[in-house]
Design an enzyme around this catalytic site. Structure first.
Site, mmCIF file in Angstrom:
data_model
loop_
_atom_site.group_PDB
_atom_site.id
_atom_site.type_symbol
_atom_site.label_atom_id
_atom_site.label_comp_id
_atom_site.label_asym_id
_atom_site.label_seq_id
_atom_site.Cartn_x
_atom_site.Cartn_y
_atom_site.Cartn_z
ATOM 1 C CG ASN A 160 0.127 -0.225 2.725
ATOM 2 O OD1 ASN A 160 0.968 -0.776 2.725
ATOM 3 N ND2 ASN A 160 -1.202 0.079 3.598
ATOM 4 N N PRO A 184 9.935 -5.777 -1.235
ATOM 5 C CG PRO A 184 10.201 -5.222 -3.466
ATOM 6 C CD PRO A 184 11.065 -5.717 -3.296
ATOM 7 C CB THR A 239 2.203 -12.586 6.897
ATOM 8 O OG1 THR A 239 1.309 -12.462 5.908
ATOM 9 C CG2 THR A 239 3.253 -12.326 5.894
ATOM 10 C CG LEU A 251 16.726 -16.299 19.531
ATOM 11 C CD1 LEU A 251 15.572 -17.019 19.880
ATOM 12 C CD2 LEU A 251 17.529 -16.518 21.239
ATOM 13 C CD GLU A 257 4.860 -0.976 12.213
ATOM 14 O OE1 GLU A 257 3.391 -0.509 12.097
ATOM 15 O OE2 GLU A 257 5.859 0.209 13.121
ATOM 16 C CB CYS A 291 -2.154 -0.692 8.751
ATOM 17 S SG CYS A 291 -0.992 0.372 8.404
ATOM 18 C CD GLU A 392 -6.306 -4.687 8.055
ATOM 19 O OE1 GLU A 392 -5.720 -6.072 7.575
ATOM 20 O OE2 GLU A 392 -5.660 -3.683 8.079
ATOM 21 N N GLY A 465 1.049 -5.658 16.137
ATOM 22 C CA GLY A 465 2.519 -5.611 15.707
ATOM 23 C C GLY A 465 3.479 -5.809 16.796
ATOM 24 C CD GLU A 469 8.178 0.241 10.275
ATOM 25 O OE1 GLU A 469 7.166 0.899 10.166
ATOM 26 O OE2 GLU A 469 9.293 -1.052 10.292
HETATM 27 P P1 NAD Z 1 1.353 -9.285 3.308
HETATM 28 O O1 NAD Z 1 1.416 -10.212 4.601
HETATM 29 O O2 NAD Z 1 0.136 -10.657 1.912
HETATM 30 O O3 NAD Z 1 2.416 -9.818 1.876
HETATM 31 C C1 NAD Z 1 3.289 -8.262 3.695
HETATM 32 C C2 NAD Z 1 4.692 -9.067 2.447
HETATM 33 O O4 NAD Z 1 4.940 -9.915 2.850
HETATM 34 C C3 NAD Z 1 4.455 -9.343 0.936
HETATM 35 O O5 NAD Z 1 6.191 -8.768 0.756
HETATM 36 C C4 NAD Z 1 4.989 -11.091 1.193
HETATM 37 O O6 NAD Z 1 5.390 -11.096 0.127
HETATM 38 C C5 NAD Z 1 5.523 -10.796 2.271
HETATM 39 N N1 NAD Z 1 5.192 -12.471 2.934
HETATM 40 C C6 NAD Z 1 3.975 -13.585 2.250
HETATM 41 N N2 NAD Z 1 3.786 -14.485 3.362
HETATM 42 C C7 NAD Z 1 5.299 -14.550 3.625
HETATM 43 C C8 NAD Z 1 5.873 -15.679 4.549
HETATM 44 N N3 NAD Z 1 5.482 -16.547 4.760
HETATM 45 N N4 NAD Z 1 6.951 -15.296 4.600
HETATM 46 C C9 NAD Z 1 8.134 -13.868 4.731
HETATM 47 N N5 NAD Z 1 7.535 -12.795 4.064
HETATM 48 C C10 NAD Z 1 5.798 -13.281 3.650
HETATM 49 O O7 NAD Z 1 -0.007 -8.233 3.532
HETATM 50 P P2 NAD Z 1 0.150 -7.447 2.362
HETATM 51 O O8 NAD Z 1 -1.115 -8.078 1.454
HETATM 52 O O9 NAD Z 1 0.874 -7.336 1.328
HETATM 53 O O10 NAD Z 1 -0.363 -6.419 2.885
HETATM 54 C C11 NAD Z 1 -1.900 -5.955 3.112
HETATM 55 C C12 NAD Z 1 -1.355 -5.920 5.234
HETATM 56 O O11 NAD Z 1 -0.943 -4.972 4.966
HETATM 57 C C13 NAD Z 1 -2.897 -5.655 6.054
HETATM 58 O O12 NAD Z 1 -3.348 -6.337 6.784
HETATM 59 C C14 NAD Z 1 -2.667 -4.187 6.537
HETATM 60 O O13 NAD Z 1 -2.724 -4.187 7.584
HETATM 61 C C15 NAD Z 1 -0.637 -3.850 7.162
HETATM 62 N N6 NAD Z 1 -0.196 -2.630 7.285
HETATM 63 C C16 NAD Z 1 0.550 -2.471 7.638
HETATM 64 C C17 NAD Z 1 1.055 -1.412 8.035
HETATM 65 C C18 NAD Z 1 1.499 -1.207 9.613
HETATM 66 O O14 NAD Z 1 2.036 0.634 9.371
HETATM 67 N N7 NAD Z 1 1.161 -1.551 10.708
HETATM 68 C C19 NAD Z 1 0.971 -0.867 7.474
HETATM 69 C C20 NAD Z 1 1.004 -0.978 5.963
HETATM 70 C C21 NAD Z 1 0.019 -1.947 5.463
#
Ligand code: NAD
Length: 495
Positions: A160, A184, A239, A251, A257, A291, A392, A465, A469
């Site tokens: 996002n 990314p 995730t 570890l 986040e 988020c 969500e 989380g 950050e």
């Molecule tokens: P996602 O969890 O599907 O993917 C996030 C990243 O993790 C991607 O780069 C993906 O390739 C990677 N990934 C997926 N599975 C993995 C694994 N098993 N091991 C390691 N990496 C893995 O999330 P998304 O759909 O890209 O983003 C939306 C989510 O992110 C929403 O839940 C949103 O709330 C959250 N978000 C949180 C914040 C924050 O600062 N708290 C900011 C933006 C988005």
């Protein structure tokens, strides 16, 4: 078909991994497409990092780390600040790429996304020279602590806010003397690579910041690798749990986040126009794909109908359109799958008895027929147990709930597994502070929403989380402390 606008901004038709200060052809042959969510067009294809590429990125980061950690904080800071200037100079180009790859409106990306990344680099560039340990006196003996980097850190981003997330993770990591491998999200691969180019141009030694492209399997490799000291993820709760479990094997330090289902509380004495604007900002900015959004809007019963009336007329005025049009206020959701998921939530809201005040439909935009644009959607008469109130959605869907008492709304606000943020609208500031203190959330806003300057810590309570950050708090998460005790006299043997 490759979009001509994208090509003008991108100059490459195949995006490679960025390893050791340059783009490198993948040792494997897997590719995927970077798409424009508004049109469905292919922007470019992207080389997925193979295991050999990941090994190369790790070796390069380890070598970069040995060089970078020995530089002074002032030297590191200068490079980060130079990179911040370059980001600002290229705002238009980078914002265009961000819009092409995420579907968000250009007016947002131009005003916020790149500048917010630049602010972060500038802030940590300023902090880099002041990271230090402490001195302790024990009679004639003394001790000191050294605040040392962790090593090679992995950053894993969501789709996002692609460049902002890459900046929020890399700037504190690099300021502290770490190297980083950043992955990314596979849906938004473009601008992190641009950030890597900018770091190199600013004078960052080769290997200190690498970008590897690919899906979850690349993230899993990074999370498992014994050569990586820390992983910082922005992504979904599910995730986050997987990353935490995998990181436990070696570890690793972990920052997470994750998602949210944040409350906005509107008391009857609030400036209602301000509360409506805050709730609009906290639900419909970036098509609701944020988020920290305040998707559970609790309004005190006495002002509920007035609030809903003003909200509906305001929400209906939001201009949906081609994300590249400067007049557009809401763009396309990231993918058809995500758009369909958001529509399913809307249907669920209706079937579970919520009252649709406005929106609720997919909108068609001329020239962007393949894009998933969804009208700003407001539901009233929501109950705490409804699916749209509990889960969500990550789309433009606001649930409005009514409340009567302060204690009641605090308890209902906190009744969630998440705890990312919260908003309180009231003219009674004593109440504002009291309620903010009682809310279980990492960030609370009083009389505003979604303001996140880099000076302030950002992160979640509960299952939103771990770690923080931004701000000086991030330094804690990218360093470790070494204690050095110094005996000034002869050691007496006890035996
Ligand atoms: P996602 O969890 O599907 O993917 C996030 C990243 O993790 C991607 O780069 C993906 O390739 C990677 N990934 C997926 N599975 C993995 C694994 N098993 N091991 C390691 N990496 C893995 O999330 P998304 O759909 O890209 O983003 C939306 C989510 O992110 C929403 O839940 C949103 O709330 C959250 N978000 C949180 C914040 C924050 O600062 N708290 C900011 C933006 C988005």
């Amino acid at each position: 078909m490759h979009s001509p606008t994208a090509q003008a901004a991108l100059s490459e038709t195949s995006l490679k991994n960025y390893i050791g200060g340059r783009y490198v052809n993948s040792a494997g042959n897997e590719q995927f497409n970077a798409l424009n969510p508004a049109t469905g067009e292919i922007i470019c294809n992207v080389q997925q990092a193979s295991e050999a590429d990941l090994e190369a990125a790790l070796a390069s980061a380890q070598a970069g780390f040995q060089l970078w950690r020995k530089m002074t904080g002032a030297e590191r800071g200068r490079i980060l600040r130079r990179a911040a200037d370059l980001l600002r100079e290229r705002n238009d180009e980078l914002a265009t790429l961000e819009v092409l790859n995420t579907g968000k409106p250009i007016q947002e990306a131009i005003a916020v996304d790149i500048y917010s990344g630049a602010d972060c680099l500038e802030f940590f560039g300023g902090v880099a020279a002041s990271i230090h340990g402490h001195h302790y006196q024990f009679g004639a003996n003394f001790a000191y602590t050294r605040r040392e980097p962790l090593g090679v850190c992995a950053g894993i981003g969501a789709w996002n806010y692609p460049i902002q997330i890459a900046c929020w993770k890399s700037a504190p990591a690099l300021a502290c003397g770490n190297a980083m491998i950043f992955k990314p999200a596979e849906m938004s691969p473009l601008t992190a690579a641009k950030l890597a180019e900018i770091y190199t141009e600013a004078g960052l030694p080769a290997g200190v910041f690498n970008v590897v492209q690919g899906d979850a399997s690349v993230g899993q490799w990074l999370t498992r690798s014994a050569g990586i000291a820390k992983v910082s993820l922005t992504g979904e709760l599910s995730t986050g749990k997987k990353v935490l479990a995998a990181a436990a094997e070696t570890l690793k330090h972990v920052t997470l986040e994750l998602g949210g289902k944040s409350p906005i509380i509107v008391f009857e004495d609030a400036d209602l126009d301000s509360a409506v604007s805050g709730a609009i900002l906290g639900n419909f900015y970036t098509q609701g794909e944020i988020c920290s959004n305040g998707t559970r809007v609790f309004v005190q019963k006495s002002v509920l109908e007035e609030f809903l009336g003003r909200m509906a007329s305001h929400a209906k005025r939001i201009r949906i359109g081609n994300p590249l049009d400067p007049q557009t206020q809401m763009g396309a959701l990231i993918s058809p799958e995500h758009g369909q998921k958001v529509m399913e939530f809307i249907e669920r809201g209706k079937s579970e008895g919520a009252r649709l005040i406005c929106g609720g439909q997919r909108a068609m935009v001329q020239g962007c027929e393949a894009g998933w644009f969804i009208e700003p959607t407001v539901f009233a008469d929501c109950r705490d147990d409804m699916t749209i109130v509990k889960e969500e959605i990550f789309g433009p869907v606001m649930s409005v709930l009514s409340f009567e008492e302060e204690a009641e709304v605090i308890s209902r606000s906190n009744d969630t597994i998440y705890g990312l943020s919260a908003g309180v609208f009231t003219r009674d500031l004593a109440r504002g502070h009291r309620v903010a203190a009682a809310l279980e959330a990492g960030t609370c806003w009083i009389n505003t929403y979604n303001v996140t300057p880099v000076e302030l810590p950002f992160g979640g309570y509960k299952q939103s989380g771990m770690g923080r950050e931004n701000s000086l708090a991030a330094i804690e998460h990218y360093t470790q402390i070494k204690t050095v005790y110094v005996e000034t006299d002869k050691v007496q043997s006890p035996y």
